[in-house]
Structure formats: structure tokens, C-alpha cells
Design an enzyme around this catalytic site. Sequence first.
Site, PDB file in Angstrom:
ATOM      1  N   ARG A 134     -11.655   0.788   9.290  1.00 21.07           N
ATOM      2  CA  ARG A 134     -10.664  -0.271   9.441  1.00 21.07           C
ATOM      3  C   ARG A 134      -9.408   0.049   8.626  1.00 21.07           C
ATOM      4  NH1 ARG A 134     -14.280  -5.391   7.813  1.00 21.07           N
ATOM      5  NH2 ARG A 134     -14.905  -3.841   6.253  1.00 21.07           N
TER       6      ARG A 134
ATOM      7  N   ASP B  99      -5.582  -1.456   7.159  1.00 18.89           N
ATOM      8  CA  ASP B  99      -4.945  -2.703   6.756  1.00 18.89           C
ATOM      9  C   ASP B  99      -3.650  -2.940   7.518  1.00 18.89           C
ATOM     10  OD1 ASP B  99      -6.923  -3.203   4.879  1.00 18.89           O
ATOM     11  OD2 ASP B  99      -5.852  -2.130   3.295  1.00 18.89           O
TER      12      ASP B  99
ATOM     13  N   ARG C 117      -3.355   4.075  -1.117  1.00 16.75           N
ATOM     14  CA  ARG C 117      -2.120   3.443  -1.583  1.00 16.75           C
ATOM     15  C   ARG C 117      -2.115   3.258  -3.101  1.00 16.75           C
ATOM     16  NH1 ARG C 117      -2.054  -1.821   1.828  1.00 16.75           N
ATOM     17  NH2 ARG C 117      -0.213  -2.259   0.537  1.00 16.75           N
TER      18      ARG C 117
END
Length: 270
Positions: A56, A58, A203
Site C-alpha cells: 500500500r 500513502d 520519507r
Amino acid sequence: MSVSTTQRWALTLAYDGAAFHGWQKQPGGLDTIQTVLETALSTIADEPIAVTVAGRTDAGVHATAQVVHFDTCVRRSAQTWVRGGNATMDKNVRILAAQPMAAHFHARFDAFGRHYRYLLTSSSVRMPQLLGKMGWTHWPLAIVPMREAAALLVGEHDFSSFRSSECQAKSPVKTLYDMRLSGSPELMAIDLHGSAFVHNMVRNIVGALVYVGAGKMTVAQFADLLAAKSRRVAPPTMMADGLYLTGVDYPPEFNLPTPQLPVWLWPNLV
């Protein structure tokens, strides 16, 4: 009376994550990539289709080679899934390929590696053409210490210092097979290849590397951050704009080779 048999399919997808509220379906009718894809596939199949994704992503995160699988009893050609899906679907999601698979193939659990690229620019003013496509910092960066810090992450580590508080992974211990920084301080590509990634791991790593490159954190302090196993002492998370899922690794038996980086994603930065 004949009995319909189920066929499992794998799709390779590309999408612009800036257009959606992430991958996973959400309550309230928010636009997500999963919702858009399942709606298109269900229209083609004339029956409900549910997909399982390799990983998945974001809100704001892009993909050039995401992988999903689904099961269906209807008979459609690979060309029909690709062309029909793309004709039916939001233009910010594209099916690149469709392939019939063995019934035991699983897009998530059979994946043993994921590839990500983060594109980062450094300039005094953020260029509007790059909004949603590249990460940005106004700080001048030094790439050599950033590379030294990145090298500390290769191997098996507890990545709790780079893990979101919302992460649902069972363990923060992951293996980073390789990590490379290429390009220049003004236009940089940060490539990561790992077994799997905890929530916001890429990130958060980039955010810490920016601190190193900007002189706000030494390489030794970066090593201390990794050892601390605590998100509370880490720099801020970088924006999602520059993050791309660029490939998923599967065993050879499934004949799903990891795609090469597309030429438009600056693959030859040195």
C-alpha cells in the site's frame, strides 16, 4: 452443467498518487487508487472484483510498477483487462500489463523485495512545475555525507527511528539490500531496495538525510539516530511528492521480472 473455474490474474500498474487519498479504500467515498481500479475491473468483468496489492502507498506517493492480483470466473484476455481497464478508469491510473497466474500466487506475500526512488531538488525557490512530482528543500545540500549516512542503513536493522507511529507492521526489523544516491545536490535520486518497508520509512530516511546534507546532523549523529530506535528524536518526514514505487521482486517461477526504471524517471543520474 459446467462449473466455472477461477482464474488468478496479476496486473502491473502505474499511477500519479497526487490525485488520490492513498491506495487503500476509505470510508466516506474518498478517491483512492484501489477504489478506482476495482470499479473499472468490476465493470469489465460484470461482477465484483477485489484486488490485493504488493504494498500500500500513502496519499501523494506514486508508482511506476505496482503489482496487484485478483480472482475472477469470467474469461477475458490480457488485452481486454489492459485496454478495457484503461479506457474505463481515471487517467491518473494505468494498467501496464496483465498476466494469468498460478492459483497460489500472492502479490503481497510472494514479494521478497521492493524498489523505491525518491526524487529530491534543492533550490532557494520551489519550481511550480515540480509540485507533486519531486521532494524539495531550500537548504543547500552536500551529497558526500548523505551517502556516508545512507551506507549505514544497508543490511538488517530495527528501523523504529524511521517508522511512523501509525505503522501496523508486526516488526520494525527490515533488510535494506541496497541504497544509492545519484545526481547532484540540486537534482538527486535516492534509490532504496529492501525486503519490505515500514510505514513512512523511505520519507523518514530522506528527511534525516536532508538534515545530514544541510549540516544540521552529522553522520555520527545519524548513526546514533538509527541506534536510538525512537521516532521521537528524528527529523521531520519528507513530503510524499518525490516518492515512487518502481518495482517489486518475485521468485522466477511466476515470470514477473522486476521492470527497469522508465527513462522519464531520470534513471541515468550519476
